[in-house]
Enzyme design. Structure first.
Site, PDB file in Angstrom:
ATOM      1  N   ASN A  57       0.843  -1.204   0.000  1.00  0.00           N
ATOM      2  CA  ASN A  57       0.000   0.000   0.000  1.00  0.00           C
ATOM      3  C   ASN A  57       0.875   1.250   0.000  1.00  0.00           C
ATOM      4  O   ASN A  57       2.095   1.158   0.003  1.00  0.00           O
ATOM      5  CB  ASN A  57      -0.960  -0.035   1.197  1.00  0.00           C
ATOM      6  CG  ASN A  57      -0.204  -0.077   2.508  1.00  0.00           C
ATOM      7  OD1 ASN A  57       0.558   0.822   2.830  1.00  0.00           O
ATOM      8  ND2 ASN A  57      -0.381  -1.171   3.257  1.00  0.00           N
ATOM      9  N   PHE A  90      -4.090   3.310  15.266  1.00  0.00           N
ATOM     10  CA  PHE A  90      -4.460   4.348  14.296  1.00  0.00           C
ATOM     11  C   PHE A  90      -5.660   3.856  13.503  1.00  0.00           C
ATOM     12  O   PHE A  90      -5.858   2.648  13.345  1.00  0.00           O
ATOM     13  CB  PHE A  90      -3.289   4.630  13.344  1.00  0.00           C
ATOM     14  CG  PHE A  90      -2.409   5.753  13.816  1.00  0.00           C
ATOM     15  CD1 PHE A  90      -2.490   6.998  13.241  1.00  0.00           C
ATOM     16  CD2 PHE A  90      -1.529   5.555  14.861  1.00  0.00           C
ATOM     17  CE1 PHE A  90      -1.702   8.043  13.686  1.00  0.00           C
ATOM     18  CE2 PHE A  90      -0.729   6.594  15.321  1.00  0.00           C
ATOM     19  CZ  PHE A  90      -0.816   7.845  14.729  1.00  0.00           C
TER      20      PHE A  90
HETATM   21  O1  C5P Z   1      -8.562  -2.540  11.481  1.00  0.00           O
HETATM   22  P1  C5P Z   1      -7.705  -1.480  10.884  1.00  0.00           P
HETATM   23  O2  C5P Z   1      -6.669  -2.007   9.924  1.00  0.00           O
HETATM   24  O3  C5P Z   1      -8.445  -0.311  10.335  1.00  0.00           O
HETATM   25  O4  C5P Z   1      -6.942  -0.903  12.174  1.00  0.00           O
HETATM   26  C1  C5P Z   1      -5.896  -0.015  12.069  1.00  0.00           C
HETATM   27  C2  C5P Z   1      -4.997  -0.142  13.261  1.00  0.00           C
HETATM   28  O5  C5P Z   1      -4.695  -1.503  13.522  1.00  0.00           O
HETATM   29  C3  C5P Z   1      -3.664   0.514  13.046  1.00  0.00           C
HETATM   30  O6  C5P Z   1      -3.188   0.927  14.305  1.00  0.00           O
HETATM   31  C4  C5P Z   1      -2.823  -0.612  12.477  1.00  0.00           C
HETATM   32  O7  C5P Z   1      -1.447  -0.392  12.680  1.00  0.00           O
HETATM   33  C5  C5P Z   1      -3.330  -1.791  13.274  1.00  0.00           C
HETATM   34  N1  C5P Z   1      -3.306  -3.072  12.564  1.00  0.00           N
HETATM   35  C6  C5P Z   1      -2.453  -4.063  13.004  1.00  0.00           C
HETATM   36  N2  C5P Z   1      -2.442  -5.276  12.384  1.00  0.00           N
HETATM   37  C7  C5P Z   1      -3.256  -5.527  11.349  1.00  0.00           C
HETATM   38  C8  C5P Z   1      -4.136  -4.527  10.896  1.00  0.00           C
HETATM   39  C9  C5P Z   1      -4.125  -3.304  11.523  1.00  0.00           C
HETATM   40  O8  C5P Z   1      -1.686  -3.828  13.946  1.00  0.00           O
HETATM   41  N3  C5P Z   1      -3.226  -6.716  10.779  1.00  0.00           N
END
Ligand code: C5P
Length: 400
Positions: free
Chosen positions: A212, A325
């Site tokens: 991304n 975040f």
């Molecule tokens: O669920 P979403 O991806 O929107 O959540 C975002 C947050 O979760 C961010 O803090 C991101 O760094 C963390 N995240 C994570 N591991 C993932 C997906 C998101 O730590 N697999």
């Protein structure tokens, strides 16, 4: 609010080769919200143009003690009173000697003599001149008078010598300035902060991946801000094009699984865990051993869900203060609060990525920050400023 926000910093530039770094120094001080005025000596003008310094500081550059027009605008005594902090960078051996002995034969040395503000000196000179007894004895006198001495650093010198005498780099000088204004209660000294940053890369085959647009800038700015208030900082970083902030440790990873492994290893010893990385939600179920050849018109890749790193850290028995975040394009508050609860976070910082000029890949950001009971807004500003405010918020919430 950053620590340097609104601080009136007078930068005195004397005539050394390191003066070429001062426009960048001014820009970075301004990034922190400081109001910067610059005084140059006559010889400094051989190395850096007053016009450049005027452009980056947004203020007239003062250079002469005996200029009636300049004295009418802001005279030397007014300048001396205006400053909250004076930084002489680069400070040549000559300027250091003059300041030590109270000689006031140009605007810079006069302002130093006339000011009650704290004065920091960032020496820059040939290593032999640095080691000279005269310079060293002058510095002893200045230290006894509570002058701050920033550096110097060691390394290759413009004259070809190697050794002590290089002016500190700009980020080191900024750190040193911030430290002088540090509010004791905003210190993270003795704490370990772990911060995930950047994108992840999910391999498809040996030459391709899914990723991304995350630049990692926000996570790196947070790391720098946490380091500045004294934390030991470990960045768990996806692939980014950024230099490691001074004094931070960095663990490089590629995929979400690698990031997960590193986070679970680091988090139990951490006081604060910030998940700033844009982790891929899915990875390729079956990564091909060999490069996939283009034969069929359609290719189906099966994706499987990645572990949620921040949620798993928040499940740890001895969990740190966990900050997540949320990048949202609509209903920012509702989605962010939902994630805060679902992932068992202590705090979540949401940005509206649908808005132009903030968030992904941008140098600016604005955040809505939620704890389980409170909401805070951090207005649009440089990522460095936003990071500092978020770090301060974390310190305050964590000490409640
Ligand atoms: O669920 P979403 O991806 O929107 O959540 C975002 C947050 O979760 C961010 O803090 C991101 O760094 C963390 N995240 C994570 N591991 C993932 C997906 C998101 O730590 N697999």
């Amino acid at each position: 609010m950053t620590i340097l926000q609104g601080k009136k910093i007078l930068l005195g530039v004397s005539g050394g080769i390191a003066a070429y770094k001062t426009p960048e120094l001014v820009r970075r001080l301004k990034d922190q919200g400081a109001d910067v005025r610059v005084v140059v000596t006559q010889s400094a003008k051989e190395f850096v143009s007053p016009l450049s310094l005027q452009a980056v500081s947004g203020n007239d550059v003062s250079e002469s003690l005996l200029d009636r027009q300049a004295e009418l605008a802001m005279g030397h005594i007014e300048l001396a009173k205006w400053a909250d902090f004076i930084l002489v960078a680069p400070a040549t051996a000559n300027t250091i000697a003059k300041i030590t002995h109270g000689i006031a034969d140009d605007l810079l040395t006069t302002v130093c003599l006339a000011s009650a503000a704290p004065i920091a000196i960032a020496p820059a000179m040939n290593q032999q001149m640095w080691h000279a007894k005269a310079t060293q004895e002058n510095l002893i006198v200045l230290r006894n008078r509570q002058y701050l001495i920033f550096g110097p650093g060691s390394g290759d010198q413009a004259c070809g010598d190697v050794g002590l005498g290089r002016m500190l780099d700009v980020p080191e000088l900024i750190d040193a300035c911030v430290e002088q204004f540090q509010d004791a209660e905003l210190s993270a000294a003795g704490q370990h902060w772990v911060i995930t940053a950047g994108p992840t890369r999910e391999p498809i085959d040996p030459v391709r991946y899914i990723s991304n647009h995350s630049s990692g800038k926000m996570g790196y700015a947070l790391a720098q801000a946490a380091r500045r208030i004294g934390a030991k900082v470990t960045i768990i970083s996806g692939p980014v094009n950024l230099a490691t902030p001074l004094g931070c440790d960095r663990i490089d990873v590629e995929s979400a699984l690698e990031m997960h492994r590193a986070a679970i290893a680091q988090a139990p010893q951490a006081d604060v865990f910030i998940a700033c990385a844009a982790v891929a939600d899915y990875r390729i179920g079956q990564v091909a051993d060999q490069k996939i050849k283009k034969s069929q018109d359609e290719l189906t890749l099966t994706l499987v869900k990645n572990p949620d790193i921040v949620a798993d850290v928040a499940k740890l028995e001895d969990k740190p203060f966990v900050v997540g975040f949320a990048a949202e394009t609509q209903d920012v508050e509702a989605y962010a609060k939902g994630k805060l609860l679902k992932k068992n976070l202590d705090m979540i910082a949401a940005n509206d990525v649908a808005k132009q000029g903030q968030g992904f890949n941008s140098d600016q950001n604005a955040l809505h920050v939620f704890s389980t009971t409170e909401k805070f807004d951090i207005a649009l500003a440089s990522k460095a400023q936003v990071a500092q405010q978020l770090v301060e918020l974390i310190i305050k919430q964590n000490s409640k």
